[in-house]
Design a protein around this motif. Structure first.
Motif, short mmCIF file in Angstrom:
data_model
loop_
_atom_site.label_atom_id
_atom_site.label_comp_id
_atom_site.label_asym_id
_atom_site.label_seq_id
_atom_site.Cartn_x
_atom_site.Cartn_y
_atom_site.Cartn_z
N ASN A 49 0.87 -1.18 0.00
CA ASN A 49 0.00 0.00 0.00
C ASN A 49 0.91 1.23 0.00
O ASN A 49 1.58 1.52 0.99
N THR A 50 0.97 1.94 -1.12
CA THR A 50 2.06 2.87 -1.40
C THR A 50 1.68 4.35 -1.26
O THR A 50 0.51 4.71 -1.28
N CYS A 51 2.72 5.19 -1.19
CA CYS A 51 2.57 6.64 -1.08
C CYS A 51 3.46 7.31 -2.13
O CYS A 51 4.55 6.83 -2.42
N GLY A 84 -2.83 1.84 -3.31
CA GLY A 84 -2.41 3.13 -2.79
C GLY A 84 -2.07 4.10 -3.90
O GLY A 84 -2.40 3.90 -5.07
N CYS A 85 -1.34 5.15 -3.53
CA CYS A 85 -1.21 6.31 -4.42
C CYS A 85 -0.25 6.10 -5.58
O CYS A 85 -0.43 6.71 -6.63
N VAL A 86 0.76 5.22 -5.45
CA VAL A 86 1.64 4.93 -6.60
C VAL A 86 0.87 4.09 -7.62
O VAL A 86 0.97 4.30 -8.84
N VAL A 173 -4.28 11.66 -7.17
CA VAL A 173 -4.24 10.22 -6.87
C VAL A 173 -5.36 9.76 -5.95
O VAL A 173 -5.65 8.57 -5.88
N ARG A 174 -5.98 10.70 -5.25
CA ARG A 174 -7.11 10.32 -4.39
C ARG A 174 -8.44 10.77 -4.98
O ARG A 174 -9.50 10.38 -4.48
N GLY A 175 -8.38 11.63 -6.00
CA GLY A 175 -9.61 12.06 -6.65
C GLY A 175 -10.30 13.19 -5.91
O GLY A 175 -9.79 13.68 -4.90
FE1 F3S Z 1 0.86 9.55 0.50
FE2 F3S Z 1 -1.39 9.15 -0.75
FE3 F3S Z 1 -1.39 9.66 1.86
S1 F3S Z 1 0.33 10.24 -1.54
S2 F3S Z 1 0.37 11.01 2.08
S3 F3S Z 1 -0.53 7.88 0.88
S4 F3S Z 1 -2.90 10.36 0.38
#
Ligand code: F3S
Ligand code: SAH
Ligand code: SF4
Length: 439
Positions: A49-51, A84-86, A173-175
């Motif tokens: 689960n990425t950022c 997640g976001c990636v 990335v979250r809309g």
């Molecule tokens: Fe990172 Fe997505 Fe949270 S980019 S800070 S996991 S909303």
């Protein structure tokens, strides 16, 4: 009981939203017969689960995904899921670089995971990154064993962001902002209250722009009236959405903790305008004043960015100046990092890395001294402390949090976990307080 489907391991990076999402995935999978494991070699399913909020987080995600190639070679039946976001950011492109990945699941598609991994029921590789009108995973209630502290429940109330701060990739990335209907939130709070949860922690990228059938202030009032709930916290708030009604809540709702995370990002009006933050230095400071009028012992934490394009040394000094005025308890501070697709990625990233580093150091040195002074000012005061657990430092020590969200270590009994006790502060440390149970 479902029969055992296999072992699952989830790696989580990024913010509290991602932590909560991972707890939800675990809950859903366990409900369907999967078993969590910490042994990656044992796992039949690995989820990352990425950022991608800064370049460093993005690179870390890619290198961690890359490392799983070996696990796949060792165990060809292993399923690898990136979420997640990636996953949202790269979608299909991620496969081109990482062909060992089986499923790429965007931030709106999380609820589909259990079905996608059921008995190899889909064809791999598979990409699901569409944005949809409602984020169904918000309604998944975390199983109690995944609450890090069984007396504190994190609850999604909204997701997404419409603010488009010039530096930030989150809206992409979250809309767009999507609120969860208030009645479902209240049902979840009642469920937790019946299971001895004492603290409700509301989560969203912009909690105070909540619009799930009532205002955020009204939602707080409704949660406040639920029996058994002793503390309410929330994050993250945007300064432009701090309504008068919400500020009033700090005067009228005693269960609302005396702590607010209110990112300011930069202290100069010119930088704030270039960042598209929608407020000025003066209006931010006025907000802090109004909150302190409503609740005099209010503590603040914040986020700040140094080295935004064109930030001059004088503009940076205005950031330090604002920090001196507000006297935050905690600052999460970052060097500006260009993110693809954002407005600021068209600006020249002209503040040198060495300069960014030195500004960050200066900011953190200042903040460390303020934090310690704030902690010292609490010496001799007695606080209600919600006990979180046993301290790692010593067997007799336990720890908990004050209303200000400050950690207090003190001698006590581990059977007090989940209870609120009165503790007198006897020592101020850089990152915590030490206390004695009050008679
Ligand atoms: Fe990172 Fe997505 Fe949270 S980019 S800070 S996991 S909303
Ligand atoms: N409102 C969001 C903010 C998420 S990003 C929330 O839910 O918390 C968290 C923080 O990361 C931001 O407040 C900002 O200080 C920092 N940040 C975001 N994008 C950045 C970038 N491109 N470079 C450096 N810091 C960034
Ligand atoms: Fe990013 Fe700004 Fe939205 Fe926060 S409010 S998520 S910093 S765009």
């Amino acid at each position: 009981m479902c029969s055992m489907k296999g072992y699952v391991k989830i790696f989580t990076y990024g913010c509290q939203m991602n932590d909560l999402d991972s707890q939800k995935i675990y809950s859903e999978l366990i409900e369907r017969g999967w078993q969590p494991t910490d042994d990656t070699r044992l796992a039949d399913l690995i989820i990352l689960n990425t950022c991608t909020v800064r370049q460093k987080a993005h690179e870390k995600a890619l290198s961690n995904i890359g490392r799983l190639r070996k696990n796949k070679l060792d165990k060809p039946n292993l399923k690898i899921v990136i979420t997640g976001c990636v996953a949202q950011e790269l979608g299909q492109h991620l496969f081109e670089r990482m062909p060992h990945v089986d499923i790429i699941l965007g931030t709106h598609q999380l609820h589909r995971l259990p079905d996608l991994v059921k008995n190899n029921s889909c064809t791999y590789p598979r990409v699901e990154t569409a944005f949809i009108d409602y984020i169904h995973s918000m309604d998944i209630v975390t199983r109690r064993e995944f609450l890090e502290h069984s007396h504190r429940a994190y609850i999604n109330i909204m997701q997404g962001c419409n603010n488009y701060c010039a530096y930030c990739i989150v809206p992409y990335v979250r809309g767009p902002e999507i609120s969860r209907p208030a009645e479902r939130i209240l049902c979840e709070v009642e469920h937790h209250a019946r299971h001895d949860v004492k603290e409700i922690f509301l989560l969203g990228q912009n909690v105070n722009s909540f619009s799930g059938g009532m205002s955020f202030a009204e939602l707080l009032h409704r949660i406040h009236s639920i029996e058994g709930i002793e503390r309410i916290r929330f994050t993250t708030s945007h300064p432009k959405d701090m309504s008068t009604d919400l500020i009033e809540c700090y005067a009228t709702l005693p269960k609302l903790c005396s702590h607010l995370h209110l990112p300011f990002q930069a202290g100069s009006d010119k930088v704030l305008a270039r960042m598209n933050r929608g407020y000025t230095r003066e209006s931010y400071l006025e907000l802090i004043d109004r909150l302190r009028k409503a609740r005099p012992d209010m503590a603040f934490s914040t986020d700040a960015i140094v080295g935004f394009p064109d930030e001059t040394p004088e503009e940076f000094q205005e950031t330090l100046d604002l920090i001196r005025s507000v006297r935050f308890d905690v600052i999460y501070s970052f060097k500006y990092s260009p993110r693809p697709g954002t407005k600021a990625s068209d600006f020249t990233d002209d503040v040198l890395l060495t300069e960014k580093k030195s500004r960050l150091r200066e900011l953190q040195t200042l903040q460390n001294s303020i934090t310690l002074e704030n902690h010292r000012a609490r010496l001799g005061t007695t606080y209600a402390v919600l006990v979180d657990g046993k301290s790692r430092r010593s067997a007799q020590q336990i720890y908990g949090r004050t209303t200000h969200n400050t950690i207090v270590n003190f001698t006590g009994d581990s059977s007090w976990v989940g209870q609120t006790v009165r503790v007198r502060i006897t020592r101020a440390n850089q990152n915590s307080l030490t206390g004695k149970i009050a008679q």
